[in-house]
Enzyme design. Structure first.
Site, PDB file in Angstrom:
ATOM      1  N   ASP A  43       0.840  -1.201   0.000  1.00  0.00           N
ATOM      2  CA  ASP A  43       0.000   0.000   0.000  1.00  0.00           C
ATOM      3  C   ASP A  43       0.877   1.255   0.000  1.00  0.00           C
ATOM      4  O   ASP A  43       0.375   2.372  -0.116  1.00  0.00           O
ATOM      5  CB  ASP A  43      -0.995  -0.005   1.166  1.00  0.00           C
ATOM      6  N   SER A  44       2.206   1.057   0.066  1.00  0.00           N
ATOM      7  CA  SER A  44       3.134   2.176  -0.143  1.00  0.00           C
ATOM      8  C   SER A  44       2.922   2.801  -1.521  1.00  0.00           C
ATOM      9  O   SER A  44       3.382   3.920  -1.768  1.00  0.00           O
ATOM     10  CB  SER A  44       4.590   1.708   0.007  1.00  0.00           C
ATOM     11  N   ASP A  82      -1.062  -6.034  -0.316  1.00  0.00           N
ATOM     12  CA  ASP A  82      -1.462  -5.425   0.954  1.00  0.00           C
ATOM     13  C   ASP A  82      -2.967  -5.241   1.028  1.00  0.00           C
ATOM     14  O   ASP A  82      -3.584  -4.751   0.073  1.00  0.00           O
ATOM     15  CB  ASP A  82      -0.821  -4.033   1.068  1.00  0.00           C
ATOM     16  N   LYS A 111      -1.435  -9.334   2.812  1.00  0.00           N
ATOM     17  CA  LYS A 111      -0.746  -8.895   4.032  1.00  0.00           C
ATOM     18  C   LYS A 111      -1.672  -7.990   4.826  1.00  0.00           C
ATOM     19  O   LYS A 111      -2.326  -7.116   4.249  1.00  0.00           O
ATOM     20  CB  LYS A 111       0.553  -8.160   3.685  1.00  0.00           C
ATOM     21  N   GLU A 113      -1.849  -5.545   8.366  1.00  0.00           N
ATOM     22  CA  GLU A 113      -1.080  -4.885   9.414  1.00  0.00           C
ATOM     23  C   GLU A 113      -1.702  -5.109  10.793  1.00  0.00           C
ATOM     24  O   GLU A 113      -2.917  -5.051  10.950  1.00  0.00           O
ATOM     25  CB  GLU A 113      -0.996  -3.367   9.143  1.00  0.00           C
ATOM     26  N   GLU A 180       8.742  -4.211  10.744  1.00  0.00           N
ATOM     27  CA  GLU A 180       9.206  -2.932  10.176  1.00  0.00           C
ATOM     28  C   GLU A 180       9.699  -2.001  11.278  1.00  0.00           C
ATOM     29  O   GLU A 180       8.966  -1.702  12.246  1.00  0.00           O
ATOM     30  CB  GLU A 180       8.054  -2.265   9.383  1.00  0.00           C
TER      31      GLU A 180
HETATM   32  O1  KIV Z   1       3.534  -1.162   1.695  1.00  0.00           O
HETATM   33  C1  KIV Z   1       4.718  -1.491   1.801  1.00  0.00           C
HETATM   34  O2  KIV Z   1       5.572  -1.161   0.958  1.00  0.00           O
HETATM   35  C2  KIV Z   1       5.107  -2.292   2.946  1.00  0.00           C
HETATM   36  C3  KIV Z   1       6.575  -2.549   3.136  1.00  0.00           C
HETATM   37  C4  KIV Z   1       7.234  -1.353   3.646  1.00  0.00           C
HETATM   38  C5  KIV Z   1       6.806  -3.727   3.992  1.00  0.00           C
HETATM   39  O3  KIV Z   1       4.279  -2.700   3.696  1.00  0.00           O
END
Ligand code: KIV
Length: 271
Positions: A43-44, A82, A111, A113, A180
């Site tokens: 989600d970055s 994510d 993934k 969080e 992280e």
């Molecule tokens: O969204 C992302 O890029 C992440 C990484 C920093 C692990 O969750």
């Protein structure tokens, strides 16, 4: 690495797992030809692709679109997508539907969080055949709670909580956990306490693998250089220099040159 169970095999064999983020088909095509083990459609993307100031702005639509693009470019890679901010806090049915969208978009796993409040969903997804990667420490979706992107689990109590939550995620069925920005000693403790692998970012050398945001690894943003993100290229300079050279060539008339366009032969007539 070809499948999700390979994560576990890698930890058992003591072999490091490599992961990078990716958001588009062109970059995914390059990654598909490398030895990197796995791709995270993080989600970055809300920050590094869409220019938002946090991942709070990522949506399921956004992640599904990027996951589809990455899968088209990287048909052979293990892809983790994510689940964006709050998409897994909408009750079992709607949250499961969000996970389904990401899996149908081409992910091999999702993934999620944090731990507290998520264990029931994680268990339910795992039972249904959706592999889940956990994420603890600096969970960027909680940036407003943390008051910024800050190293987490620095006190004994917070470290204990992190290790306990990592075990709870393992028990719920997570196949791996991203850690992280926690101190290296805490990452090591968590990694040793688990049978499943940990993938670290900003956590030092004692995790089962490493993940980096590809834009950081490639030096796409000359103004952003966190100490944990080693730069392997300086693409912001390469791109700027290339575009300047192109613009100079257009202005000087040296581009396009003979061979870079088509002329009609004498006997042909223009339409
Ligand atoms: O969204 C992302 O890029 C992440 C990484 C920093 C692990 O969750």
């Amino acid at each position: 690495m070809k499948t999700i169970p390979d994560f576990q095999k890698r930890k058992a064999a003591g072999e490091a797992i490599t992961m990078v983020t990716c958001y588009d088909a062109a970059t995914a095509k390059i990654l598909n030809g490398t030895s990197v083990d796995s791709i995270l459609v993080g989600d970055s993307c809300a920050m590094v692709v869409h220019g938002f100031d946090s991942t709070v702005h990522a949506t399921v639509d956004m992640l599904a679109m990027h996951t589809e693009a990455v899968r088209r470019g990287a048909p052979d890679k293990v892809i983790v997508a994510d689940m964006p901010f709050l998409s897994y806090r909408k009750g079992l049915i709607e949250s499961t539907e969000s996970a389904a969208r990401l899996m149908r978009a081409g992910a091999n796993a999702v993934k999620i969080e944090r731990c507290r409040g998520n264990l029931e969903l994680i268990q339910s997804l795992v039972e249904a055949g959706v592999p889940v990667m956990g994420h603890l420490g600096l969970t960027p979706q909680a940036v407003n709670e943390f008051g910024g992107f800050k190293v987490q689990a620095k006190t004994d109590k917070a470290a204990e909580t992190l290790v306990r939550e990592a075990k709870e995620l393992e028990l719920a069925g997570c196949f791996s956990i991203v850690l992280e920005c926690v101190p290296a000693e805490v990452a090591k403790r968590a990694t040793e306490a688990l049978a499943i692998p940990t993938i670290g970012i900003g956590c030092g050398p004692d995790t089962s693998g490493q993940v980096l945001v590809i834009n950081d690894l490639l030096g796409m943003d000359s103004d952003f250089h966190p100490k944990f993100a080693r730069r392997y290229a300086n693409l912001s300079v390469v791109i700027a220099d290339s575009v300047e050279a192109y613009s100079d060539d257009v202005r000087s008339g040296s581009f396009p040159a003979k061979g870079e366009y088509t002329r009609l032969r004498r006997e042909q007539t223009a339409i």
